[in-house]
Enzyme design. Structure first.
Site, PDB file in Angstrom:
ATOM      1  N   GLY A 275      72.070  64.498 -66.834  1.00 51.96           N
ATOM      2  CA  GLY A 275      71.518  65.263 -65.720  1.00 51.96           C
ATOM      3  C   GLY A 275      71.158  64.324 -64.591  1.00 51.96           C
ATOM      4  O   GLY A 275      71.759  64.293 -63.531  1.00 51.96           O
ATOM      5  N   TYR A 316      54.284  61.821 -64.419  1.00 47.98           N
ATOM      6  CA  TYR A 316      54.707  60.659 -65.216  1.00 47.98           C
ATOM      7  C   TYR A 316      54.339  59.327 -64.564  1.00 47.98           C
ATOM      8  O   TYR A 316      54.850  58.290 -64.990  1.00 47.98           O
ATOM      9  CB  TYR A 316      56.233  60.642 -65.376  1.00 47.98           C
ATOM     10  N   CYS A 344      44.801  70.303 -53.752  1.00 44.50           N
ATOM     11  CA  CYS A 344      43.440  69.913 -54.106  1.00 44.50           C
ATOM     12  C   CYS A 344      43.367  69.327 -55.508  1.00 44.50           C
ATOM     13  O   CYS A 344      42.832  69.943 -56.433  1.00 44.50           O
ATOM     14  CB  CYS A 344      42.512  71.111 -53.982  1.00 44.50           C
ATOM     15  N   GLU A 345      43.935  68.157 -55.675  1.00 42.93           N
ATOM     16  CA  GLU A 345      43.907  67.416 -56.943  1.00 42.93           C
ATOM     17  C   GLU A 345      44.004  65.949 -56.583  1.00 42.93           C
ATOM     18  O   GLU A 345      44.861  65.577 -55.771  1.00 42.93           O
ATOM     19  CB  GLU A 345      45.156  67.724 -57.795  1.00 42.93           C
ATOM     20  N   TYR A 373      65.205  66.747 -61.525  1.00 42.75           N
ATOM     21  CA  TYR A 373      63.826  67.025 -61.924  1.00 42.75           C
ATOM     22  C   TYR A 373      62.894  67.057 -60.704  1.00 42.75           C
ATOM     23  O   TYR A 373      61.743  66.650 -60.785  1.00 42.75           O
ATOM     24  CB  TYR A 373      63.346  66.010 -62.986  1.00 42.75           C
TER      25      TYR A 373
END
Ligand code: LLP
Length: 420
Positions: A275, A316, A344-345, A373
């Site tokens: 992929g 990751y 908001c993170e 991905y």
């Protein structure tokens, strides 16, 4: 041509990324058809002596235009859900070149795939053999299967994307193969056509493929001793790409060389299901600078693309190179910055501690190697409509997925009448 600078401005197959951003807005995924084709041809070239079936793993990028292009180039498709089956059928792939993998296929998914006449299922457990057999009998059809063997080979990659050891949920453990063989013998409507393994993703060294091939070769010997023969070994995907400066992508010819002794000895056809190595380098993620914020410890470049659009860095700690779309605007002085989104993170970032010419609001940045991905893992977190996707083909830019609108997002929701 791929992604090259024309007079300092980044272009995709000759089409200016700044113009695409102007016309279609940001954040935006842009794919280079030429790069996808070149990657498929390079893989074919590396394996030419082994006559492989290349089944593009559409979990990496399942946009219809991308998978249609891969199919036009002769690829089969590796799928993991009935949703992906429908995409595959929609682009007119020969169903015989569809391979259905995945650790938890439901009865319904199995039945639909048998009815579509797919080439084979990669089977993950003894129980699944019985499930596929009864579905095939119920439908009055036969179907091909490959046993997914867990060769217990450790490939050096991120812990969330390694798959080939006994520690994780995938495949039939090497030590338990005999019971799977018994289940195959007991089945009435399945034909064992192959073995399968996938030892991980983003692998940069060909040696694990050699080890896996040798282990699978032993299983084929065991099968043949029992009068069962197979025609295919699927070596999975996993070929790594050069995300970071100084990395070298895994050369398909090296993987071919690693598996060749086993393939030649057994006289089987290899299947590959890559992929990332096909689609990853064929895509960039374009984002626009909203603001530059100087903190005490760090300088933050706040952009309009976020973890909901491109999750890999947050999930990751994946590294994607980021480059200004125009390298003429801001000179040569570099500043260390974090490139962060508006979600908001604290975990919402695209890149950390990067040296860049300090951008200004309105500047465009390109996040490279985002073709695999990327969009497939996008979400609507923070009620952010998903980005549009553009495919450049033969010098022409096509919108292959329009930008979502708030109407698209809200259309599935309703307020109970008692609350109105
Ligand atoms: N075959 C099987 C059975 C797989 O599980 C995978 C990927 C592939 C083929 C394709 O692997 P590739 O050639 O793309 O490495 N979301 C993660 C990657 C997850 C890979 C899952 N399986 C990422 O963003 O790195």
């Amino acid at each position: 041509m791929a992604f090259e600078r024309v007079k300092g401005n980044l272009a995709c197959d000759g089409v200016s990324l700044a113009e695409l951003a102007e016309r279609h807005g940001t954040p935006l995924y842009v794919y280079s058809g030429e790069t996808l084709l070149a990657n498929i041809r390079r893989l074919h070239g590396g394996f030419r002596d082994l006559n492989p079936l290349i089944a593009f793993s559409i979990k990496a990028n399942s946009n219809l235009a991308i998978i249609r292009l891969a199919v036009r180039e002769g690829c089969g498709l590796d799928i993991v859900s009935v949703g992906e089956l429908q995409r595959a059928l929609r682009v007119g792939v020969d169903p015989g070149k569809i391979i259905f993998a995945g650790v938890g296929k439901t009865d319904d998914e199995i039945s639909q795939a048998i009815q579509a006449g797919i080439g084979m299922f990669n089977v993950e457990s003894t129980g699944e053999i019985a499930m596929i057999d009864s579905a095939a009998k119920r439908l009055g059809r036969r179907t091909g299967i490959a046993l997914r063997v867990n060769p217990n080979v450790k490939a050096d990659t991120h812990k969330y994307i390694t798959t080939g050891t006994t520690e994780n949920k995938f495949g039939i453990d090497f030590a338990l193969i005999d019971s799977a063989i018994e289940a195959v013998k007991a089945a009435e409507a399945v034909d064992l056509v192959g073995l399968h393994c996938h030892i991980g993703s983003q692998i940069l060294d060909a040696n694990p493929y050699r080890l896996a091939a040798e282990r699978l070769g032993e299983v084929v010997d065991r099968l043949r001793e029992q009068g069962l023969d197979i025609t295919h070994i699927n070596f999975g995907g996993g070929h790594g790409i050069a995300y970071e400066e100084g990395q070298t992508a895994l050369d398909p010819a090296q993987v071919a060389e690693a598996i060749q002794p086993t393939v030649k000895r057994l006289g089987i056809q290899p299947i590959l299901e890559p992929g990332r190595s096909l689609a990853g380098p064929a895509g960039v993620f374009l984002t626009c600078v909203i603001n530059v914020k100087r903190g005490v410890a760090k300088t933050f470049v706040i952009v309009d693309g976020a973890m909901n659009d491109l999750l890999r860095p947050s999930l990751y700690s994946a590294h994607h190179r980021v480059t200004p779309v125009s390298d003429v605007a801001r000179g040569n002085t570099r500043t260390e910055v974090d490139i962060v989104g508006p979600v908001c993170e604290s975990g919402d970032f695209l890149a950390k501690d990067r040296l860049l010419p300090l951008p200004e609001a309105g500047d465009l940045l390109a996040v490279l190697d985002a073709g695999a991905y990327g969009m497939v893992m996008a979400s609507n977190y923070n009620s952010r409509p998903r980005a549009a996707e553009i495919l450049v083909l033969d010098g022409e830019a096509h919108v292959v997925r329009r930008r979502e609108t708030m109407d698209d997002l809200l259309t599935l929701e309703s307020i109970p009448h008692t609350l109105r």
